[in-house]
Design a protein around this motif. Structure first.
Motif, mmCIF file in Angstrom:
data_model
loop_
_atom_site.group_PDB
_atom_site.id
_atom_site.type_symbol
_atom_site.label_atom_id
_atom_site.label_comp_id
_atom_site.label_asym_id
_atom_site.label_seq_id
_atom_site.Cartn_x
_atom_site.Cartn_y
_atom_site.Cartn_z
ATOM 1 N N GLU A 26 25.343 -36.570 -69.197
ATOM 2 C CA GLU A 26 24.598 -37.816 -68.601
ATOM 3 C C GLU A 26 23.842 -37.365 -67.557
ATOM 4 O O GLU A 26 23.214 -38.034 -67.075
ATOM 5 C CB GLU A 26 25.554 -38.929 -68.624
ATOM 6 C CG GLU A 26 26.357 -39.606 -69.782
ATOM 7 C CD GLU A 26 25.521 -39.852 -70.887
ATOM 8 O OE1 GLU A 26 24.215 -40.345 -70.816
ATOM 9 O OE2 GLU A 26 25.749 -39.561 -72.046
ATOM 10 N N THR A 27 24.107 -36.209 -67.172
ATOM 11 C CA THR A 27 23.641 -35.590 -65.871
ATOM 12 C C THR A 27 22.352 -34.971 -66.082
ATOM 13 O O THR A 27 22.226 -34.213 -67.424
ATOM 14 C CB THR A 27 24.717 -34.968 -65.046
ATOM 15 O OG1 THR A 27 25.055 -33.870 -65.671
ATOM 16 C CG2 THR A 27 25.660 -35.835 -64.701
ATOM 17 N N ALA A 28 21.562 -34.556 -65.230
ATOM 18 C CA ALA A 28 20.390 -33.545 -65.140
ATOM 19 C C ALA A 28 20.840 -32.043 -65.647
ATOM 20 O O ALA A 28 21.963 -31.804 -65.049
ATOM 21 C CB ALA A 28 19.452 -33.670 -64.199
ATOM 22 N N PRO A 29 19.970 -31.356 -66.551
ATOM 23 C CA PRO A 29 20.562 -29.898 -66.477
ATOM 24 C C PRO A 29 20.720 -29.238 -65.188
ATOM 25 O O PRO A 29 20.279 -29.641 -64.338
ATOM 26 C CB PRO A 29 19.389 -29.330 -67.485
ATOM 27 C CG PRO A 29 18.766 -30.346 -68.158
ATOM 28 C CD PRO A 29 18.933 -31.806 -67.208
ATOM 29 N N VAL A 30 21.610 -28.250 -64.903
ATOM 30 C CA VAL A 30 22.009 -27.682 -63.747
ATOM 31 C C VAL A 30 21.904 -25.914 -64.151
ATOM 32 O O VAL A 30 22.240 -25.429 -65.073
ATOM 33 C CB VAL A 30 23.489 -27.815 -63.482
ATOM 34 C CG1 VAL A 30 23.811 -27.038 -62.005
ATOM 35 C CG2 VAL A 30 23.753 -29.350 -63.156
ATOM 36 N N ILE A 31 20.821 -25.534 -63.324
ATOM 37 C CA ILE A 31 20.899 -23.983 -63.219
ATOM 38 C C ILE A 31 21.068 -23.328 -62.138
ATOM 39 O O ILE A 31 20.584 -23.924 -60.866
ATOM 40 C CB ILE A 31 19.252 -23.911 -63.899
ATOM 41 C CG1 ILE A 31 18.938 -24.488 -65.231
ATOM 42 C CG2 ILE A 31 18.981 -22.414 -64.034
ATOM 43 C CD1 ILE A 31 17.412 -24.186 -65.550
ATOM 44 N N VAL A 32 21.788 -22.174 -62.044
ATOM 45 C CA VAL A 32 22.138 -21.306 -60.985
ATOM 46 C C VAL A 32 21.322 -20.008 -61.213
ATOM 47 O O VAL A 32 21.625 -19.427 -62.162
ATOM 48 C CB VAL A 32 23.679 -21.334 -60.961
ATOM 49 C CG1 VAL A 32 23.911 -20.327 -59.783
ATOM 50 C CG2 VAL A 32 24.105 -22.575 -60.483
ATOM 51 N N VAL A 33 20.369 -19.689 -60.234
ATOM 52 C CA VAL A 33 19.779 -18.338 -60.260
ATOM 53 C C VAL A 33 20.250 -17.592 -59.114
ATOM 54 O O VAL A 33 20.437 -18.098 -58.150
ATOM 55 C CB VAL A 33 18.398 -18.311 -60.707
ATOM 56 C CG1 VAL A 33 17.889 -19.381 -61.767
ATOM 57 C CG2 VAL A 33 17.705 -18.861 -59.419
ATOM 58 N N GLY A 34 20.230 -16.210 -59.128
ATOM 59 C CA GLY A 34 20.162 -15.572 -58.023
ATOM 60 C C GLY A 34 20.617 -14.139 -58.258
ATOM 61 O O GLY A 34 20.952 -13.617 -59.452
ATOM 62 N N ASP A 35 20.773 -13.373 -57.040
ATOM 63 C CA ASP A 35 21.236 -11.926 -56.910
ATOM 64 C C ASP A 35 22.678 -12.262 -56.666
ATOM 65 O O ASP A 35 22.853 -12.532 -55.537
ATOM 66 C CB ASP A 35 20.392 -11.153 -55.992
ATOM 67 C CG ASP A 35 21.143 -10.004 -55.627
ATOM 68 O OD1 ASP A 35 22.094 -9.394 -56.344
ATOM 69 O OD2 ASP A 35 20.743 -9.274 -54.507
ATOM 70 N N PHE A 36 23.582 -11.941 -57.542
ATOM 71 C CA PHE A 36 25.231 -12.083 -57.371
ATOM 72 C C PHE A 36 25.655 -10.519 -56.763
ATOM 73 O O PHE A 36 26.838 -10.732 -56.163
ATOM 74 C CB PHE A 36 25.804 -12.299 -58.708
ATOM 75 C CG PHE A 36 25.804 -13.674 -59.290
ATOM 76 C CD1 PHE A 36 24.361 -14.365 -58.932
ATOM 77 C CD2 PHE A 36 26.702 -14.332 -59.893
ATOM 78 C CE1 PHE A 36 24.619 -15.552 -59.203
ATOM 79 C CE2 PHE A 36 26.453 -15.622 -60.217
ATOM 80 C CZ PHE A 36 25.484 -16.283 -60.020
ATOM 81 N N ASN A 37 24.848 -9.775 -56.493
ATOM 82 C CA ASN A 37 25.539 -8.362 -55.924
ATOM 83 C C ASN A 37 26.657 -7.869 -56.762
ATOM 84 O O ASN A 37 27.779 -7.146 -55.898
ATOM 85 C CB ASN A 37 25.665 -8.561 -54.284
ATOM 86 C CG ASN A 37 24.280 -8.240 -53.885
ATOM 87 O OD1 ASN A 37 23.518 -7.210 -53.851
ATOM 88 N ND2 ASN A 37 23.897 -9.318 -52.801
ATOM 89 N N ALA A 38 26.791 -8.242 -57.805
ATOM 90 C CA ALA A 38 27.914 -7.995 -58.907
ATOM 91 C C ALA A 38 27.715 -8.173 -60.091
ATOM 92 O O ALA A 38 26.945 -8.796 -60.514
ATOM 93 C CB ALA A 38 29.233 -8.695 -58.339
ATOM 94 N N PRO A 39 28.237 -7.322 -61.049
ATOM 95 C CA PRO A 39 28.020 -7.435 -62.206
ATOM 96 C C PRO A 39 28.672 -8.312 -63.104
ATOM 97 O O PRO A 39 29.395 -9.198 -62.400
ATOM 98 C CB PRO A 39 28.595 -6.049 -62.796
ATOM 99 C CG PRO A 39 28.651 -4.855 -61.564
ATOM 100 C CD PRO A 39 28.997 -6.056 -60.520
ATOM 101 N N SER A 40 28.508 -8.454 -64.497
ATOM 102 C CA SER A 40 28.992 -9.630 -65.283
ATOM 103 C C SER A 40 30.489 -9.128 -65.718
ATOM 104 O O SER A 40 30.604 -7.956 -66.271
ATOM 105 C CB SER A 40 28.143 -9.820 -66.251
ATOM 106 O OG SER A 40 28.864 -11.079 -67.130
ATOM 107 N N HIS A 41 31.235 -10.033 -65.843
ATOM 108 C CA HIS A 41 32.602 -10.070 -66.763
ATOM 109 C C HIS A 41 32.318 -9.810 -68.185
ATOM 110 O O HIS A 41 33.278 -9.231 -69.124
ATOM 111 C CB HIS A 41 33.860 -11.096 -66.447
ATOM 112 C CG HIS A 41 33.151 -12.298 -66.965
ATOM 113 N ND1 HIS A 41 32.165 -13.159 -66.425
ATOM 114 C CD2 HIS A 41 33.689 -12.902 -68.060
ATOM 115 C CE1 HIS A 41 31.797 -14.155 -67.125
ATOM 116 N NE2 HIS A 41 33.101 -14.215 -68.147
ATOM 117 N N GLN A 42 31.314 -10.199 -68.690
ATOM 118 C CA GLN A 42 30.971 -10.035 -70.065
ATOM 119 C C GLN A 42 30.219 -8.596 -70.305
ATOM 120 O O GLN A 42 29.883 -8.323 -71.362
ATOM 121 C CB GLN A 42 29.673 -11.177 -70.307
ATOM 122 C CG GLN A 42 30.415 -12.483 -70.341
ATOM 123 C CD GLN A 42 29.289 -13.481 -70.860
ATOM 124 O OE1 GLN A 42 28.396 -13.871 -70.282
ATOM 125 N NE2 GLN A 42 29.410 -14.012 -72.039
#
Length: 306
Positions: A177-193
């Motif tokens: 029921e809420t608006a879509p949420v997007i987080v973008v950016g430079d995490f200065n760390a790789p992904s666990h995936q």
């Protein structure tokens, strides 16, 4: 930050580390504007603006012909938000809110329906850098357990920042029921995936559950690039670094999203223009590409909802 019903249409968002607002290359701000124009996103999340007051205002003015009428930049007196900002073709109608490593706004996509998208821009702590710890540890022959222990000690600050960000997002995550949420950016760390068993050869024979991305994933957010390109072997998607070729190459810039029914990912890609010279090259400042990161761009589709 309000919710609103979905309408038909696409929405494209870009994350761009500006490398100190383009100051490391000749005519850097002009080249940043050129990069944004080439990708033509609806919203841009910018990082590394802290040494350039009113950077988003300047970019908005440079890009006014492309429709970027709206902008916001973090307060330089607030540590978590001082070097990030947002450019938007749509009105910014909510925020900015601040977290330990970024800021969030609401962007109104459609006035008639009230449809909004919540956008957070994050820039996590840049030191210590985990892949450097892995490289050094492997080079001098440390055992895996010691390398991993040192990596996770170094990730503690970024993990706290990611957890703080998730806390700010709160109830908006996981709700249809809420608006879509997007987080973008430079995490200065790789992904666990990405640092998985299948990619050991590319990552110092290590498997690492990098905490920052895992915290967002556990909160119900999806890594748009890895959703679109699920195989980290064939599509590593490295964003660090086109101008530091001797560094460990990794994907450290992200676009995460959370949404209910009717907001779907249609594309995600990493990009830089041309063949930029390394930072050690005498002609580095002449690069057409103005930053040391690749950008990431993701497109989503709104579908109608009753």
């Amino acid at each position: 930050m309000s919710s609103g019903r979905l309408t038909r249409g696409s929405f494209t968002i870009m994350t761009l580390n500006t490398f100190v607002f383009g100051r490391q290359v000749d005519d850097g701000p002009d080249k940043l504007a050129k990069a944004i124009t080439a990708c033509d996103p609806d919203v841009v999340g910018l990082q590394e603006l802290h040494t350039a007051p009113k950077a988003t205002e300047k970019l908005s003015e440079m890009l006014k012909g492309q429709g970027y009428k709206y902008h916001v930049q973090g307060d330089p007196e607030i540590a978590g938000a001082r070097d990030v900002g947002v450019l938007s073709k749509y009105p910014i109608v909510g925020g900015p809110e601040t977290a330990d490593a970024g800021l969030g706004v609401s962007v109104q996509i459609d006035e008639e329906s009230g449809q909004k998208v919540v956008v957070w821009v994050a820039h996590l702590a840049y030191r210590p850098y985990g892949p450097y710890i892995a490289h050094k540890g492997r080079t001098i022959g440390k055992p895996d357990e010691q390398i991993l222990d040192e990596i996770f000690q170094g990730e503690a600050a970024r993990a706290r920042q990611a957890q703080d960000l998730v806390g700010k997002l709160g109830a908006s995550l996981g709700s249809k029921e809420t608006a879509p949420v997007i987080v973008v950016g430079d995490f200065n760390a790789p992904s666990h995936q990405d640092w998985v068993d299948e990619t050991r050869k590319q990552h110092f024979d290590l498997v690492v559950e990098w905490p920052a991305t895992k915290i967002l994933a556990n909160a119900g957010m999806t890594d748009s690039f890895r959703e679109r390109h699920p195989d980290p072997v064939s599509r590593p998607g490295n964003t660090w670094s086109p101008v530091n070729p001797h560094d460990p190459q990794d994907r450290i810039d992200f676009i995460f999203y959370a949404a209910g029914n009717g907001f779907t990912l249609t594309d995600s890609y990493g990009w830089h223009s041309g063949s930029p010279k390394p930072v050690t090259d005498k002609d580095f400042r002449k690069n057409d590409w103005p930053t040391d990161h690749r950008t990431v761009v993701s497109t989503f589709q709104f579908d109608s909802r009753e």
